[in-house]
Enzyme design. Structure first.
Site, PDB file in Angstrom:
ATOM      1  N   ASP A 299       0.850  -1.194   0.000  1.00 28.33           N
ATOM      2  CA  ASP A 299       0.000   0.000   0.000  1.00 28.33           C
ATOM      3  C   ASP A 299       0.886   1.244   0.000  1.00 28.33           C
ATOM      4  O   ASP A 299       1.709   1.438   0.906  1.00 28.33           O
ATOM      5  CB  ASP A 299      -0.908   0.030   1.233  1.00 28.33           C
ATOM      6  CG  ASP A 299      -2.175  -0.791   1.049  1.00 28.33           C
ATOM      7  OD1 ASP A 299      -2.428  -1.248  -0.082  1.00 28.33           O
ATOM      8  OD2 ASP A 299      -2.915  -0.972   2.037  1.00 28.33           O
TER       9      ASP A 299
ATOM     10  N   GLN B  99      -5.883  -7.443   2.442  1.00 31.50           N
ATOM     11  CA  GLN B  99      -6.513  -7.826   3.709  1.00 31.50           C
ATOM     12  C   GLN B  99      -5.655  -8.813   4.491  1.00 31.50           C
ATOM     13  O   GLN B  99      -5.461  -8.668   5.701  1.00 31.50           O
ATOM     14  CB  GLN B  99      -7.903  -8.406   3.423  1.00 31.50           C
ATOM     15  CG  GLN B  99      -8.885  -7.356   2.926  1.00 31.50           C
ATOM     16  CD  GLN B  99     -10.040  -7.962   2.137  1.00 31.50           C
ATOM     17  OE1 GLN B  99      -9.843  -8.543   1.079  1.00 31.50           O
ATOM     18  NE2 GLN B  99     -11.239  -7.835   2.658  1.00 31.50           N
TER      19      GLN B  99
ATOM     20  N   GLU C  84     -12.273   2.011  -5.743  1.00 30.28           N
ATOM     21  CA  GLU C  84     -11.051   1.359  -6.220  1.00 30.28           C
ATOM     22  C   GLU C  84     -11.196   1.020  -7.697  1.00 30.28           C
ATOM     23  O   GLU C  84     -12.128   0.334  -8.083  1.00 30.28           O
ATOM     24  CB  GLU C  84     -10.771   0.085  -5.413  1.00 30.28           C
ATOM     25  CG  GLU C  84      -9.522  -0.654  -5.853  1.00 30.28           C
ATOM     26  CD  GLU C  84      -9.130  -1.774  -4.906  1.00 30.28           C
ATOM     27  OE1 GLU C  84      -8.220  -2.540  -5.261  1.00 30.28           O
ATOM     28  OE2 GLU C  84      -9.733  -1.889  -3.817  1.00 30.28           O
TER      29      GLU C  84
ATOM     30  N   ASP D  39     -10.676  -4.514   8.138  1.00 26.97           N
ATOM     31  CA  ASP D  39      -9.913  -5.753   8.355  1.00 26.97           C
ATOM     32  C   ASP D  39      -9.483  -5.877   9.816  1.00 26.97           C
ATOM     33  O   ASP D  39      -9.477  -6.972  10.386  1.00 26.97           O
ATOM     34  CB  ASP D  39      -8.673  -5.777   7.453  1.00 26.97           C
ATOM     35  CG  ASP D  39      -9.015  -5.531   5.995  1.00 26.97           C
ATOM     36  OD1 ASP D  39     -10.056  -6.052   5.551  1.00 26.97           O
ATOM     37  OD2 ASP D  39      -8.278  -4.813   5.309  1.00 26.97           O
TER      38      ASP D  39
ATOM     39  N   VAL E 257     -13.454   7.960  16.394  1.00 28.04           N
ATOM     40  CA  VAL E 257     -12.338   8.898  16.251  1.00 28.04           C
ATOM     41  C   VAL E 257     -12.768   9.944  15.225  1.00 28.04           C
ATOM     42  O   VAL E 257     -12.989   9.621  14.058  1.00 28.04           O
ATOM     43  CB  VAL E 257     -11.061   8.168  15.787  1.00 28.04           C
ATOM     44  CG1 VAL E 257      -9.923   9.150  15.542  1.00 28.04           C
ATOM     45  CG2 VAL E 257     -10.654   7.110  16.816  1.00 28.04           C
TER      46      VAL E 257
ATOM     47  N   GLU F 225     -13.929 -12.741   5.088  1.00 26.35           N
ATOM     48  CA  GLU F 225     -14.082 -11.290   5.115  1.00 26.35           C
ATOM     49  C   GLU F 225     -14.657 -10.848   3.774  1.00 26.35           C
ATOM     50  O   GLU F 225     -13.957 -10.763   2.768  1.00 26.35           O
ATOM     51  CB  GLU F 225     -12.744 -10.612   5.413  1.00 26.35           C
ATOM     52  CG  GLU F 225     -12.844  -9.133   5.651  1.00 26.35           C
ATOM     53  CD  GLU F 225     -13.803  -8.739   6.766  1.00 26.35           C
ATOM     54  OE1 GLU F 225     -14.190  -7.558   6.800  1.00 26.35           O
ATOM     55  OE2 GLU F 225     -14.201  -9.583   7.606  1.00 26.35           O
TER      56      GLU F 225
END
EC number: 2.7.1.-
Length: 467
Positions: free
Chosen positions: A42, A121, A96, A451, A440, A279
């Site tokens: 990434d 992931q 994406e 993930d 947050v 997932e």
């Protein structure tokens, strides 16, 4: 209302503290986790308004804005790249698109980045489960060039390799090969980010995917030939990365070739009593999505968000319920996860959405709720720090405020279900767990939070129930 808002928040604060202690004490009991199939690099860049506007003006603002209205969903020109970025900002949505040509890939490299992280992931979960939770973790890496291997943290993280005819498990840094760098270029923006007259309604990211291997769910020789031997060494498995599958590929293979191999792996896992979690991620191809729903019965557990849940419910055939799920109210979501359990027979469904998590299980256990609370702390830590490096980062998240808006949903659940206590609802033959999450307000990064949530909940629940 039985308790004031202040009293409810205090109750959840205590439940959070207890859940953290219970999870941390139990996690060392997990003997091994297998993660497959998607690992990559990434490349993260935090978008800058002036830089972005300058680049768009250079290539032609009007042509870029046309892509916002008529998205290409692939990148073969700079107009596609910047149109995709602006569309993501305008919608506040994670988007994406695949990068189709080398010229754009060179441009992306030259544009540079602010951070490099392990991606995919499986890769993200490996650094968390092996690096932070210190659980022995075997991870699948489609390619393992030095740039990627160096992004794995130290700890009990292993990749299988052949030495002669013998299968060995070594840290990725000890298995470096001259292989392809599978890069996902991630462009992050905060809530309120403005470029031209476009303002982001919430923080999110655009991903330019320049990775030819994970796009096909490529599997290494070691996984193809020695999966049974690998599976014998773990108690848990988390499968991800299947959302990218296409119906047909240029070499004549199809999605079915990949899914046949995945199913053979699941059969082996089930034979050895390995509990498996899938997932789920949004799967654009309807036929592939339908096939993925068809193999859910082979898994122990599935994790997903409300958009992914709606896409499944639509396939099952209840389009009205699918639309209601997208509106975000808790009762249609509960109806939808019950429908999914009816259709697939899966033992555990974990839904994560903004502000609260739900878990529907065929068994009763306080550890289900505690695992969701622990996962919420891990997600808050990830959002605050951008990267979790030690368990104390998760502990620090205890100070993050609990989402007060979710308390309204809790009150509605209390009215609807008589058997409701401390986030647990007895539904006769099932249990529903509900937790308000930590929020947050200005996350450093959004990549990998889903993930982090799913893997933390699945692994810690197993650990606590095992204890």
């Amino acid at each position: 209302m039985k308790e004031s808002l202040k009293e409810r928040i205090k109750l959840w604060k205590n439940l959070y503290m207890n859940a953290f202690e219970n999870a941390v004490n139990a996690i060392p009991n997990v003997e091994g986790v297998l993660l497959a199939y998607n690992t990559n690099i990434d490349v993260i860049k935090y978008l800058n308004k002036d830089d972005l506007e300058r680049r768009i003006n250079q290539i032609g603002k009007e042509r870029v804005f046309e892509v916002i209205k008529a998205p290409t969903e692939r990148i073969s020109s700079l107009e596609h790249l910047f149109g995709g970025i602006l569309r993501s900002i305008k919608l506040g949505k994670a988007i994406e698109w695949f990068v189709e040509n080398e010229e754009i890939r060179r441009y992306l490299r030259e544009w540079g980045w602010d951070e490099l992280r392990i991606g995919g992931q499986a890769g993200i979960m490996a650094n968390l489960i092996g690096g932070v939770y210190r659980i022995p973790t075997i991870v699948h890496v489609p390619q393992n060039p030095k740039l990627q291997a160096d992004l794995f943290v130290d700890g009990p993280i292993y990749v299988p390799i052949f030495e002669g005819k013998e299968l060995k498990l070594v840290h990725p840094k000890e298995a470096v090969k001259e292989e392809n760098e599978l890069i996902h270029y991630i462009y992050e923006f905060p809530r309120g980010f403005q470029v031209f007259d476009i303002q982001a309604p919430r923080e999110n990211r655009f991903i330019a995917n320049a990775d030819d291997y994970n796009a096909r769910v490529y599997m290494r020789k070691e996984f193809k030939e020695s999966f049974e031997k690998i599976a014998k060494g773990v108690e848990l498995a988390i499968i991800s990365g299947l959302q990218v599958l296409k119906e047909y590929y240029s070499d004549g293979t199809t999605y079915r070739d990949v899914l046949d191999r995945v199913e053979s792996h699941l059969n082996i896992l089930n034979r050895y009593g390995v509990r498996s979690h899938f997932e789920f991620a949004y799967t654009p191809n309807r036929l592939v999505r339908e096939e993925l729903i068809g193999i859910l019965s082979k898994f122990t557990s599935v994790g997903l968000n409300e958009v992914e849940l709606a896409s499944i419910v639509e396939i099952i055939g209840d389009e009205t319920l699918a639309k209601e799920v997208l509106e975000g109210h808790v009762f249609p979501i509960i109806d939808a996860i019950n429908l999914l359990m009816d259709e697939t027979g899966i033992d555990r469904i974990h839904l994560h959405t903004y502000g609260y998590y739900l878990a529907l299980t065929k068994y009763r256990s306080e550890e289900v709720r505690d695992a969701l609370l622990f996962a919420s702390l891990a997600a808050a830590a990830k959002a605050m720090k951008g990267n979790i490096e030690k368990i104390d980062h998760v502990k620090d998240a205890l100070s993050v405020p609990t989402n007060e808006r979710a308390i309204v949903f809790e009150e509605e659940l209390e009215k609807e279900f008589t058997e409701f206590e401390n986030g647990l609802i007895d539904m006769v033959d099932r249990q529903l767990a509900f937790v308000p999450t930590k929020i947050v307000t200005s996350p450093k990064s959004t990549v990998g939070i889903g993930d982090t949530i799913s893997s933390s909940a699945f692994v810690s629940e197993f650990a606590m129930r095992k204890s």
